[in-house]
Design an enzyme around this catalytic site. Structure first.
Site, PDB file in Angstrom:
ATOM      1  CG  HIS A   1      62.452  32.882  29.744  1.00  0.00           C
ATOM      2  ND1 HIS A   1      63.432  32.642  30.672  1.00  0.00           N
ATOM      3  CD2 HIS A   1      61.268  32.661  30.386  1.00  0.00           C
ATOM      4  CE1 HIS A   1      62.882  32.299  31.827  1.00  0.00           C
ATOM      5  NE2 HIS A   1      61.570  32.302  31.690  1.00  0.00           N
TER       6      HIS A   1
ATOM      7  CE  LYS B   1      62.489  36.624  31.619  1.00  0.00           C
ATOM      8  NZ  LYS B   1      61.378  37.383  32.203  1.00  0.00           N
TER       9      LYS B   1
END
Ligand code: NAD
Length: 271
Positions: A157, A161
């Site tokens: 990600h 995040k």
């Protein structure tokens, strides 16, 4: 048959705007209205224009009851307390609800489930069709392969995040454990670093990568001696969630009351 009239709760939010775009491009669906929280700057503005669509001649409102009355289905990707209140009102009015808000506590989930006794509620923490399919495929593959196949869940990600593994990665690991008939929390290997010892037979391992602006990629790897099966999903942007939400809304019309999941929408309900 008439188009399904869809109302959008939180219509100026990131998901709200993505939903308006998706509904306007979907055959068989019509935008019935959109509301925002009281005092929001978009109230009174044109619903389409504020989302970067053409003008719709519908003003952004703040009356949930009026939105429910104007809609066959309301799509709600907002905040936990909003969604719990929307579920209660949907039960009262009989309007179907697509509930995508995350971070809802167990006792509030129970209130949403109770509302599902009176109306159709589709509830999912991830409405992306591809991710739900990956979850189902993972469960099926894990059911076929014995523990000679080591299961690893790998995700990447964007750099912002804050949690790891991602909620979706954990859902995939849980699907693998269910397929294999083991208790997920008893077999996971997370955060390997240093002298970890050999991998335990039957373990489900996790690895998380972070970098750039990657929207989200997940792989479930089944690795045995001399062969490997890899199931992968790669997300582009949030339009994939909106597409799944609108698909669920089309599916919801005419169903019997109940709390459903995205797997029900995709036809995997009883597996
Ligand atoms: P966001 O903050 O951009 O949008 C939320 C919107 O809801 C805001 O415009 C806010 O003003 C509005 N809102 C708040 N209270 C309201 C009220 N009482 N009445 C009407 N509108 C109200 O957030 P976002 O990125 O669009 O995400 C919203 C939620 O959806 C989060 O919980 C997020 O995690 C979740 N989400 C779920 C999925 C999924 O597939 N299930 C996908 C993406 C995001």
């Amino acid at each position: 048959m008439n188009d399904v009239r869809m109302g959008v709760l939180g219509c100026a939010g990131r998901m709200g705007r993505a939903l308006l775009h998706e509904i306007s491009g979907t055959e068989g669906a019509t935008i019935a209205g959109g509301i925002e929280r009281s005092g929001h700057e978009t109230i009174g503005q044109d619903l389409g224009a504020q989302a970067g669509l053409g003008g719709l001649d519908i003003a952004v409102g703040d009356d949930l009851r009026a939105l429910m009355a104007a809609s066959d289905v309301v799509l709600d990707f907002t905040a936990p307390m909003v969604t719990v209140a929307a579920a209660a009102l949907a039960a009262e009015t009989g309007t179907a609800l697509i509930a995508g808000t995350t971070g809802i506590e167990a006792e509030d989930e129970a209130r949403i489930t109770a509302a599902g006794e009176k109306t159709v509620i589709v509830r999912a923490a991830n409405f992306c069709v591809g991710v739900n399919l990956l979850q189902q495929l993972t469960r099926q593959v894990a059911a076929v392969l014995d523990p000679d196949f080591d299961i690893e869940v790998v995700e990447i990600h964007h750099r912002h995040k804050v949690d790891a593994p991602s909620g979706t990665a954990l859902a995939l690991g849980i699907a693998a454990a269910e397929g294999r008939g083991v208790v997920h929390d008893e077999v996971t290997e997370r955060g390997r670093d240093g002298i970890t010892g050999a991998r335990a037979r039957g373990a489900i391992g996790y690895a998380s990568l972070r970098g750039g602006n990657v929207a989200g990629e997940h792989s479930v790897i089944f690795a045995a001696d001399n062969e490997r099966i890899e199931l992968t999903h790669k997300a582009g942007d949030r339009s994939i969630f909106a597409r799944g939400g609108v698909r669920a809304a089309l599916w919801a019309r005419g169903r019997a009351p109940g709390r459903y999941s995205m797997l029900d929408v995709l036809g995997f309900g009883d597996t």
